[in-house]
Scaffold this motif. Structure first.
Motif, PDB file in Angstrom:
ATOM      1  N   TRP A 101       0.853  -0.944  -0.162  1.00  0.00           N
ATOM      2  CA  TRP A 101       0.185  -0.448   0.175  1.00  0.00           C
ATOM      3  C   TRP A 101       0.777   1.837  -0.297  1.00  0.00           C
ATOM      4  O   TRP A 101       1.634   1.312   0.634  1.00  0.00           O
ATOM      5  N   ALA A 103       0.536   5.345   0.106  1.00  0.00           N
ATOM      6  CA  ALA A 103      -0.323   6.537   0.374  1.00  0.00           C
ATOM      7  C   ALA A 103       0.571   7.590   0.753  1.00  0.00           C
ATOM      8  O   ALA A 103       0.399   7.993   2.406  1.00  0.00           O
ATOM      9  N   GLY A 106      -2.056  12.382   3.039  1.00  0.00           N
ATOM     10  CA  GLY A 106      -2.786  12.661   3.917  1.00  0.00           C
ATOM     11  C   GLY A 106      -2.934  12.537   5.242  1.00  0.00           C
ATOM     12  O   GLY A 106      -1.341  13.103   5.070  1.00  0.00           O
ATOM     13  N   SER A 111       4.074   4.831   3.039  1.00  0.00           N
ATOM     14  CA  SER A 111       4.452   3.361   1.809  1.00  0.00           C
ATOM     15  C   SER A 111       5.342   2.493   2.806  1.00  0.00           C
ATOM     16  O   SER A 111       5.584   2.192   3.298  1.00  0.00           O
ATOM     17  N   THR A 241       2.059   6.186  -7.603  1.00  0.00           N
ATOM     18  CA  THR A 241       0.398   5.413  -7.732  1.00  0.00           C
ATOM     19  C   THR A 241       0.783   4.240  -7.442  1.00  0.00           C
ATOM     20  O   THR A 241       1.836   4.332  -7.755  1.00  0.00           O
ATOM     21  N   GLU A 244      -3.503   0.575  -5.161  1.00  0.00           N
ATOM     22  CA  GLU A 244      -4.149   0.818  -4.039  1.00  0.00           C
ATOM     23  C   GLU A 244      -5.399   1.324  -5.184  1.00  0.00           C
ATOM     24  O   GLU A 244      -6.340   2.186  -4.348  1.00  0.00           O
ATOM     25  N   LYS A 245      -4.971   2.056  -6.204  1.00  0.00           N
ATOM     26  CA  LYS A 245      -5.266   3.179  -6.772  1.00  0.00           C
ATOM     27  C   LYS A 245      -6.116   2.123  -8.591  1.00  0.00           C
ATOM     28  O   LYS A 245      -6.801   2.832  -8.656  1.00  0.00           O
TER      29      LYS A 245
END
Length: 360
Positions: A101, A103, A106, A111, A241, A244-245
């Motif tokens: 994952w 991210a 946020g 990561s 990316t 997860e996208k």
């Protein structure tokens, strides 16, 4: 300075194999001496995909962390056996880990890569450098891609100084590097990931060899336009990316009609990869674009890139299949020599930093 021997391990988002390389490295060069592609167990791949899809427990995370470490260790030991190399002759292993994952933006950026480096160190008898991404994320960066720093090291001293060079890696995701006064690099979007997903579901094979199945279909333009409207493609760099996208859920949200011919969807997915790549490459419009990664072997995809970028000379990078794994051998060298990695202009981090943790 004498050259030092390092091993690099790379397992990308395609989950199609573990690439392991043996390199000799000094301040001026990184030379590939040997490599091996170690098979990725299908049951472990399915387990990881299920976890990414949301079927996850802490016990499952811990188990997969160790299973991946055992796999990486076996791959390294296979390379050592192939080369009859003494583990004591290896300075360190650089391990990317398996991204589950990513991210970096946020409230709580992170990561996540699995493949316990302590286990790898124990089972190979070689120190391991790992966990490269999280410090860059902590500094406000994307934590990816890391390859552009190595591309600049490898290709930056060109014998044709007036020739602009770009490097395109087509793995599960595709990322580009632009060599210039400011080093740029970012993920353009999906590379092989959606193509592999779709053909596995409809043909029962891992990938579309040379794009033959895609070549048998026709582009579905409403589907292509719908996918290209995703905000990621218009987002300015730095950006990165992953699965997860761009995954099955994302794809099915765009496919409105179950009556579409599967080969036409495959053709459209290939066009999505080609257009999303070419749109970004043409922003810098390099004279030469060097390809690497598994997607560089997809003859139909490369043909489409050539059509979309007629003024760009497209060629294969030296050691194209192994550049990503070589990147992490080089990053291990940088860590043991306490050298900063030039990534802030790529990832958006507040500063360059020494990256990676050392597991003795």
């Amino acid at each position: 300075m004498n050259k030092e021997r390092y091993i690099g391990i790379m397992s990308g988002t395609s989950l199609d194999g573990v690439d392991v390389v043996l390199c000799e490295i000094d301040r001026h060069s990184c030379q590939l001496k040997a490599s091996i592609e170690y098979p990725f167990p299908s049951d472990l791949k399915e387990e990881i995909l299920a976890m990414i899809g949301g079927e996850c427990t802490l016990a499952r995370v811990g188990t997969v962390d160790i299973r991946l470490a055992l796999l990486f260790s076996d791959a390294v030991n296979a390379l050592l056996a192939q080369e009859k190399a003494d583990p004591k002759s290896i300075k360190a292993i650089g391990s990317h880990g398996q991204t589950l994952w990513h991210a970096p933006k946020g409230e709580y950026p992170f990561s996540l890569q699995l493949g316990d480096p302590g286990t790898i160190a124990v089972r190979t008898g070689i120190r391991v450098v790992a966990d490269f991404r999280q410090k860059d994320v902590a500094l406000g960066g994307e934590g990816a891609p890391f390859a552009p720093a190595f591309h600049a090291f490898l290709f930056g001293n060109t014998e044709a100084p007036n020739t602009s060079i770009g490097i395109l890696n087509i793995g599960g995701m595709a990322n580009i590097t632009v060599l210039g006064k400011t080093l740029l690099g970012y993920d353009t979007g999906p590379g092989n990931v959606l193509l592999d997903l779709w053909i596995a579901e409809h043909q029962g094979v891992a990938y579309d060899r040379n794009g033959a199945w895609a070549g048998s279909g026709e582009v579905i333009y409403p589907l292509l336009e719908s996918m290209l409207e995703d905000p990621y493609f218009a987002q300015p760099h730095p950006k990165s990316t992953g699965r997860e996208k761009f995954n099955k859920e994302w794809l099915m949200k765009n496919i409105q009609h179950s009556t579409l011919h599967p080969e036409d969807v495959q053709r459209t997915l290939l066009e999505l990869t080609a257009i999303s790549i070419s749109n970004e490459v043409l922003k810098s419009n390099p004279d030469i674009l060097l390809l690497c990664g598994g997607g560089a072997k997809n003859a139909f995809l490369v043909e489409r890139l050539a059509v979309l970028m007629p003024n760009v000379q497209i060629g294969m990078a030296k050691d194209a299949d192994n550049i990503e794994a070589m990147t992490f051998a080089w990053l291990a060298y940088k860590r043991l020599h306490n050298e900063h990695v030039n990534l802030k202009d790529v990832t958006g981090a507040s500063r360059n930093a020494i990256l990676g943790g050392v597991y003795a």
